[in-house]
Design a protein around this motif. Structure first.
Motif, PDB file in Angstrom:
ATOM      1  N   ALA A 170       1.398  -1.359   0.395  1.00  0.00           N
ATOM      2  CA  ALA A 170      -0.101   0.008   0.309  1.00  0.00           C
ATOM      3  C   ALA A 170       1.020   1.082  -0.064  1.00  0.00           C
ATOM      4  N   GLU A 171       0.202   2.184  -0.539  1.00  0.00           N
ATOM      5  CA  GLU A 171       1.243   3.653  -0.442  1.00  0.00           C
ATOM      6  C   GLU A 171       0.417   4.808  -0.809  1.00  0.00           C
ATOM      7  N   PRO A 172       0.675   5.990  -0.445  1.00  0.00           N
ATOM      8  CA  PRO A 172      -0.262   6.878  -0.294  1.00  0.00           C
ATOM      9  C   PRO A 172      -0.538   7.172  -2.208  1.00  0.00           C
ATOM     10  N   PHE A 173      -1.810   7.295  -1.819  1.00  0.00           N
ATOM     11  CA  PHE A 173      -2.953   7.358  -3.553  1.00  0.00           C
ATOM     12  C   PHE A 173      -1.820   8.077  -4.194  1.00  0.00           C
ATOM     13  N   GLU A 174      -1.442   7.686  -5.125  1.00  0.00           N
ATOM     14  CA  GLU A 174      -0.990   8.598  -6.522  1.00  0.00           C
ATOM     15  C   GLU A 174      -2.005   8.674  -7.698  1.00  0.00           C
ATOM     16  N   VAL A 175      -2.140   9.909  -8.664  1.00  0.00           N
ATOM     17  CA  VAL A 175      -3.308  10.534 -10.012  1.00  0.00           C
ATOM     18  C   VAL A 175      -2.464   9.437 -10.651  1.00  0.00           C
ATOM     19  N   GLY A 176      -3.332   8.738 -11.675  1.00  0.00           N
ATOM     20  CA  GLY A 176      -2.790   7.954 -12.521  1.00  0.00           C
ATOM     21  C   GLY A 176      -2.296   6.688 -12.215  1.00  0.00           C
ATOM     22  N   LYS A 177      -2.645   6.108 -11.467  1.00  0.00           N
ATOM     23  CA  LYS A 177      -1.615   4.673 -11.218  1.00  0.00           C
ATOM     24  C   LYS A 177      -2.861   3.667 -10.363  1.00  0.00           C
ATOM     25  N   ALA A 178      -3.373   2.845 -11.284  1.00  0.00           N
ATOM     26  CA  ALA A 178      -4.049   1.273 -11.329  1.00  0.00           C
ATOM     27  C   ALA A 178      -4.013   0.725  -9.571  1.00  0.00           C
ATOM     28  N   TYR A 179      -4.537   1.147  -9.034  1.00  0.00           N
ATOM     29  CA  TYR A 179      -4.729   0.555  -7.763  1.00  0.00           C
ATOM     30  C   TYR A 179      -5.924  -0.566  -7.481  1.00  0.00           C
ATOM     31  N   LYS A 180      -5.562  -1.849  -6.796  1.00  0.00           N
ATOM     32  CA  LYS A 180      -7.026  -3.190  -6.900  1.00  0.00           C
ATOM     33  C   LYS A 180      -7.799  -2.581  -5.359  1.00  0.00           C
ATOM     34  N   ALA A 181      -8.120  -1.997  -4.873  1.00  0.00           N
ATOM     35  CA  ALA A 181      -8.093  -1.489  -3.669  1.00  0.00           C
ATOM     36  C   ALA A 181      -7.728   0.125  -2.945  1.00  0.00           C
ATOM     37  N   TYR A 182      -8.207   0.454  -2.595  1.00  0.00           N
ATOM     38  CA  TYR A 182      -8.205   2.460  -1.724  1.00  0.00           C
ATOM     39  C   TYR A 182      -8.388   1.824  -0.400  1.00  0.00           C
ATOM     40  N   VAL A 183      -7.617   2.664   0.968  1.00  0.00           N
ATOM     41  CA  VAL A 183      -7.801   2.084   1.332  1.00  0.00           C
ATOM     42  C   VAL A 183      -8.112   3.993   2.215  1.00  0.00           C
ATOM     43  N   LEU A 184      -9.111   4.429   3.180  1.00  0.00           N
ATOM     44  CA  LEU A 184      -9.361   5.867   3.846  1.00  0.00           C
ATOM     45  C   LEU A 184      -8.980   5.713   5.186  1.00  0.00           C
ATOM     46  N   LYS A 185      -8.414   6.614   5.649  1.00  0.00           N
ATOM     47  CA  LYS A 185      -8.449   6.498   7.455  1.00  0.00           C
ATOM     48  C   LYS A 185      -8.225   7.984   7.779  1.00  0.00           C
ATOM     49  N   LEU A 186      -8.667   8.277   8.730  1.00  0.00           N
ATOM     50  CA  LEU A 186      -8.381  10.224   8.754  1.00  0.00           C
ATOM     51  C   LEU A 186      -7.300  10.261   9.354  1.00  0.00           C
TER      52      LEU A 186
END
Lengths: 189, 49
Positions: A170-186
């Motif tokens: 997992a890595e901080p979301f990067e624009v334009g990169k494909a991911y299988k899942a996203y994780v959100l936290k406060l």
């Protein structure tokens, strides 16, 4: 039907829907009901209800020709405490259920996503230490999620940390990169 | 004739008891197993960004 007439018809229907929503609220005093009048908003969203645990939310996606009930379900992973899966489910009029195939099926994707974001916000009020996993079960859905996250990224990052996950990484979301899942936290201060 | 309005708890029970919803949830949880068991979640929690 001319576009102008369609818009007028849709507006009328939505107006009627809000009347119905108010009526429903009065009938369900024990439940929690959120609408534009009770929750500050950045984008227009549908009125929605949640259970007391804030793990289940539902609302009506409304267009001039049909209404789709949508449910947002948070489920804690049994083998990863504090991590919750988010599922957005369409409850079809015939009682059938389907995972959100295309939330644009009522041409109201933005409003549906704004409503889901309000559900997420209220979820985090109750579970500030939690993380939410958002995962489409098809590449199309993941592209849709990526598109929405990319568009709203500056707003999301004001309040949340957003990660993209591929396999065990997992890595901080990067624009334009494909991911299988996203994780959100406060976001922590 | 008035339409019977289900409560939020009734609707929740209906949706969550549906095996197709359970299948959706289980499918997504299984898909995340590699991320969790591979240490991705722990690394993410430990990281400060």
């Amino acid at each position: 039907m001319p576009v102008k007439a369609q818009r007028k018809r849709r507006f009328t229907f939505v107006k009627d829907y809000f009347t119905f929503a108010t009526h429903t609220t009065a009938q369900l005093p024990a439940s929690i009901w959120y609408s534009q009048f009770r929750v500050s908003m950045q984008s227009e969203f549908y009125p929605f209800q949640s259970d007391d645990d804030r793990l289940y939310f539902d609302f009506f996606s409304v267009s001039y020709d049909k209404t789709i009930t949508k449910a947002v379900v948070f489920t804690e992973f049994s083998y990863a405490k504090r991590l919750f899966n988010l599922a957005l489910v369409d409850v079809l009029s015939d009682g059938e259920l389907s995972d959100m195939a295309t939330s644009g099926n009522n041409l109201d994707l933005e409003k549906v996503m704004a409503t889901v974001s309000q559900c997420i916000r209220l979820f985090f009020e109750k579970y500030p230490d939690a993380e939410i996993q958002i995962q489409g079960n098809t590449p199309a859905k993941n592209r849709l999620y990526r598109m929405v996250i990319t568009r709203e990224l500056s707003n999301i990052r004001k309040y949340y940390e957003i990660y993209g996950a591929n396999g065990p990484l997992a890595e901080p979301f990067e624009v334009g990169k494909a991911y299988k899942a996203y994780v959100l936290k406060l976001r922590t201060l | 004739m008035k339409t019977q309005v289900k409560t939020i708890e009734e609707r929740k029970k209906q949706v969550l008891s549906d095996p197709r919803v359970q299948a959706i949830i289980i499918e997504k949880m299984e898909a995340a197993r590699e991320f969790i068991e591979g240490g991705g979640l722990e690394k993410m929690r430990a990281a400060k960004h």
